[in-house]
Every structure is written in structure tokens, then in C-alpha cells.
Design an enzyme around this catalytic site. Sequence first.
Site, PDB file in Angstrom:
ATOM      1  N   SER A 136       1.110  -9.144 -15.788  1.00 27.05           N
ATOM      2  CA  SER A 136       1.966 -10.220 -15.293  1.00 27.05           C
ATOM      3  C   SER A 136       1.668 -11.473 -16.092  1.00 27.05           C
ATOM      4  O   SER A 136       0.609 -11.573 -16.747  1.00 27.05           O
ATOM      5  CB  SER A 136       1.678 -10.468 -13.801  1.00 27.05           C
ATOM      6  OG  SER A 136       2.279 -11.665 -13.343  1.00 27.05           O
ATOM      7  N   TYR A 149      -3.537 -11.906  -6.364  1.00 28.77           N
ATOM      8  CA  TYR A 149      -2.710 -11.257  -7.378  1.00 28.77           C
ATOM      9  C   TYR A 149      -3.202 -11.597  -8.783  1.00 28.77           C
ATOM     10  O   TYR A 149      -3.355 -10.714  -9.630  1.00 28.77           O
ATOM     11  CB  TYR A 149      -1.261 -11.699  -7.195  1.00 28.77           C
ATOM     12  CG  TYR A 149      -0.259 -10.966  -8.048  1.00 28.77           C
ATOM     13  CD1 TYR A 149       0.022  -9.622  -7.815  1.00 28.77           C
ATOM     14  CD2 TYR A 149       0.421 -11.614  -9.076  1.00 28.77           C
ATOM     15  CE1 TYR A 149       0.949  -8.946  -8.586  1.00 28.77           C
ATOM     16  CE2 TYR A 149       1.348 -10.947  -9.854  1.00 28.77           C
ATOM     17  CZ  TYR A 149       1.611  -9.614  -9.603  1.00 28.77           C
ATOM     18  OH  TYR A 149       2.537  -8.942 -10.377  1.00 28.77           O
TER      19      TYR A 149
END
Length: 280
Positions: A136, A149
Site C-alpha cells: 500500500s 494497517y
Amino acid sequence: MTDKKVWFITGAGRGMGVDIARAALAAGNAVVATGRNPEAVAAAVGEADDLIVVRLDVTNPQDAEAAARVALDRFGSIDILVNNAGNFYAGFFEELTAEQMERQLTTTLIGPMNVTRAVLPIMRKQRSGHIISVSSSAGFAGFEYGTAYAASKFGVDGWMESLAPEVEPFGINTTIVNPGFFRTELLTPESTNYAPPSIDDYADRRSALIATWNAQNGKQSGDPAKLAQALLTIASEEPPRRRFIAGADSIRSTEQKVADLQADIDLNRERFISLDVVEA
């Protein structure tokens, strides 16, 4: 791609994994589409002669080993592994429970490690292969309300960067994918879990951030079908690139991270270069 390859894709039941599986099939490849719910995977990807659907919970090493054996028995090889399965625990660090943090790391960091560990012996024997791990933009630039995350994705980036020179002598390539905001299902209730509100000091910001996340669901700028096509192109490169920064927003955040790091380098060079030990 001119040569037929065997793609092994995790998290193929919804979101980006579905697009990757469909794109690989449409390009004439064989696909092992995996997910915790095989029925959902089959319904999402459809039917094809060169497709098998296999149950795989990436948090279970035995599942990973069994799925790799099924793929090898059916197709004789695994050429491209796409570590795509993931989830999202959103929240301020103080409010995230220890269990939520553990689940985030177990799925998004340990999960792809489990699958890669199961597939690597096959690729080493072949003396060829390509491991693509979907990280990501949060893998190199953390953000408020994203501590769990980002921690998992920073881990993915560090693990993959370190894995690359270990497996390169066996003809195995690696690629880290750092997408920005794509119209996947990451922000849906099925994938996003919020920290329980427990600290009043965070109340105002919490409400605003949750509203922002909910408003973005389904409206992200990135097109996952285009990302899937880009992965096909990358998989055909010789050699494939080590990192794919996907999406204009991811490129912007990367550029800002580089600028911030350069500012830190300059500051430390100016003030603390004398910390180096000089041997007599």
C-alpha cells in the site's frame, strides 16, 4: 503475455483479487484463485478451463501448504504468486485493542509470509518464479487513524525488500505493489473494522475520520481493473520491476515521503555527522 503462466492469487473472492484473476485468465493464463470462501471465489471469478478455486485462509500455514499442493498437482508449476488478501483495522493506536492489532498483522503481514513459504520450494525447484505482494502507499507513509494497517504494510515492504536478494539466485523475482486509493472493497463493512471508541480525547477526530472513510467507499480514484492489467505487463517484463507505485495519489505521497526523508538527511548531516566513529 506470450507464454502461458500459472498465477496463484490470494483474496480472489472480492475486490482487487477478482480483477487480477479475471485479467490473468483473459490473457490466456492458468489461475489458482484462492479465498476463505471457495463458493464466493467461484461466483466472483466465473468459470474457465484453466481455473481452479481452492480454499485458503492465509493465516493458516496448513491451508497454504495444501493449496500449493493442489496447484502443483493440477498445473505442474506456480509461476506467479500474488499476495493480495488483506483487511483493514482502522483506529487510533490507543483505542485499537491488542487483539485487533494482532489480527491486522496476522492477516496482512504473516498471511503473505505463510503463502510465500509454501510456494517458495516449488519456485526454487523450478529455478523460476515471480512473487508479487500487494502492499500500500501506507507501506512507506503512515497516516492518522492507520497505525495498525501501516504497521502491517511497512512490514510487507521490509520483508519483500529483504526477500528479494535471498531468492534472486534461484531465478525468482519479486515486486512490491504500493497502490493508493482504488475502488476495491477494503473500505466496506466486510473488510474494515474500527477500533472501539474508548477515549474521549479522540472523539471529535474519530467521528470526522470515520465519516471521511465511509464517504470514500466506492468513490476512490483508482480503477482496479487497470491495476490488474498493469500487473500482467509487469509480470512480462525482463526483469520485472522491484516496485510498482500505483496511482497518482500514491506517487504524490511517495514524493512527499522522499522530500521529508531528504530534509531529515540534510538536518542530520549538518548536526550529527560527527557521531561517526573514526578509527585511529
